[in-house]
Design an enzyme around this catalytic site. Structure first.
Site, PDB file in Angstrom:
ATOM      1  CG  ASP A  84      -1.275   0.114  -2.451  1.00 46.07           C
ATOM      2  OD1 ASP A  84      -0.518   1.110  -2.485  1.00 46.07           O
ATOM      3  OD2 ASP A  84      -1.243  -0.727  -1.527  1.00 46.07           O
ATOM      4  CG  HIS A  85       2.804  -0.282  -4.072  1.00 49.39           C
ATOM      5  ND1 HIS A  85       3.966   0.459  -4.043  1.00 49.39           N
ATOM      6  CD2 HIS A  85       2.326  -0.284  -2.807  1.00 49.39           C
ATOM      7  CE1 HIS A  85       4.180   0.877  -2.816  1.00 49.39           C
ATOM      8  NE2 HIS A  85       3.203   0.451  -2.047  1.00 49.39           N
ATOM      9  CG  ASP A 105       6.042   1.363  -6.922  1.00 46.71           C
ATOM     10  OD1 ASP A 105       7.088   2.014  -7.155  1.00 46.71           O
ATOM     11  OD2 ASP A 105       5.967   0.513  -6.030  1.00 46.71           O
ATOM     12  CG  HIS A 177       4.545  -2.138   2.165  1.00 47.80           C
ATOM     13  ND1 HIS A 177       5.181  -2.078   0.955  1.00 47.80           N
ATOM     14  CD2 HIS A 177       3.638  -1.132   2.163  1.00 47.80           C
ATOM     15  CE1 HIS A 177       4.681  -1.072   0.242  1.00 47.80           C
ATOM     16  NE2 HIS A 177       3.748  -0.484   0.957  1.00 47.80           N
ATOM     17  CG  HIS A 207       3.156   3.616   0.646  1.00 48.78           C
ATOM     18  ND1 HIS A 207       2.513   2.698  -0.135  1.00 48.78           N
ATOM     19  CD2 HIS A 207       3.026   4.803   0.007  1.00 48.78           C
ATOM     20  CE1 HIS A 207       2.032   3.300  -1.210  1.00 48.78           C
ATOM     21  NE2 HIS A 207       2.335   4.579  -1.156  1.00 48.78           N
ATOM     22  N   GLY A 208       3.030   1.939   4.568  1.00 46.20           N
ATOM     23  CA  GLY A 208       3.443   1.138   5.728  1.00 46.20           C
ATOM     24  C   GLY A 208       2.898   1.678   7.030  1.00 46.20           C
TER      25      GLY A 208
END
Ligand code: 13P
Length: 287
Positions: A84-85, A105, A177, A207-208
């Protein structure tokens, strides 16, 4: 066997549902997510941030745990393990460590640099049979030290990044987020529709996922979102259940201090939240 996330997301995009990316933090998180995915016959993506991997020692530790658990639990549903990221360094580390999917990212780089770096990682990931997610327009809020201002993505920039051959694309549409603040304007569906039209149908990533109202989730799915990331909501469920156990004095009764007893309410709470997400995203029975 763990798989990459390309096929499961293409299937989701066609079928009008989304696959949950559940961010994991430890063994209990992983086991809760995997057992519920199997029970609900749902595909799932295990999300791992650089910070979470550090807590679990390394990306290689996480891969070994997820792979072994998949086998030992006798799972049959599609499961991907996804960075992730990822920074440049973390993407390289996950390619080495046997992840099945990465997110590069590059949204904080000038756009030309995001393009150049994403292009390189697409080639590296695909050479290893891994899927790759890229990002345009940063996601607001903070997650494990990665801070984004939360701008709306430019559909033309999304088109250019999608054209590099990424398998799915995260684009900022007002999502952040962590918990949404009072007065949050909501998701920008106008921009989401333009991004979908510009990107030739590749699965889009939201996302989030914590705290987005159900109607907005459904609308986002109808506009091409096929992967929704959830992290904070699981942490809140775990913390609330653990707090209750201790406030009820259960850790002081008998052997209630045994970690398998102490962590169990939080573990079960994560399972319930994961189940709710599968139901909301429409992935139950799709595996
Ligand atoms: P939340 O923590 O807001 O659920 O966001 C998770 C996420 O987007 C992971 O990349």
């Amino acid at each position: 066997m763990l798989v990459n996330a390309k096929e499961m997301l293409q299937k989701a995009a066609k079928g009008g549902y989304a696959v949950a990316q559940i961010n994991i933090n430890n063994l209990e998180w992983t086991k809760a997510t995997l057992t519920m995915a199997q029970e609900q016959k749902s595909p799932v993506i295990l999300g791992v941030t650089g910070g979470a991997a550090k807590w679990m020692v390394s990306f290689a530790t996480v891969t070994a745990m997820a792979k072994e658990m998949y086998k030992s639990l006798g799972l049959t549903v599609p499961v991907a393990i996804h960075l992730d990221h990822g920074s440049d360094e973390q993407c390289h580390a996950c390619i080495e460590a046997g992840f099945t999917s990465i997110m590069f990212d590059g949204s904080h780089y000038p756009f030309a640099e995001n393009i150049a770096k994403t292009k390189d990682f697409v080639a590296l990931a695909h050479a290893k049979g891994m899927s790759i997610e890229a990002e345009v327009g940063s996601i607001g809020g903070e997650e494990d030290g990665v801070v984004g201002a939360g701008d709306l993505a430019d559909p033309e920039e999304c088109r250019q990044i999608a054209a590099l051959g990424v398998d799915f694309l995260a684009a900022g549409i007002g999502n952040i987020h962590g918990q949404y603040p009072e007065g949050w304007l909501g998701l920008d569906f106008d921009v989401l529709g333009k991004i979908r039209d510009a990107c030739g149908g590749i699965p889009l990533v939201l996302h989030g996922g914590t705290g987005i109202p159900a109607e907005m989730i459904q609308k986002a799915i109808s506009l091409g979102v096929a992967k929704i990331n959830v992290n904070t909501e699981l942490q809140l469920s775990f913390a609330a259940a653990t707090r209750k156990y201790i406030e009820d004095g259960k850790d002081k009764a008998g052997k209630g201090f045994d970690p398998r007893k102490l962590l169990n309410p939080g573990y079960e709470a994560i399972r319930q939240t994961v189940k709710e997400k599968f139901e909301l995203f429409g992935s139950v029975g799709k595996a």
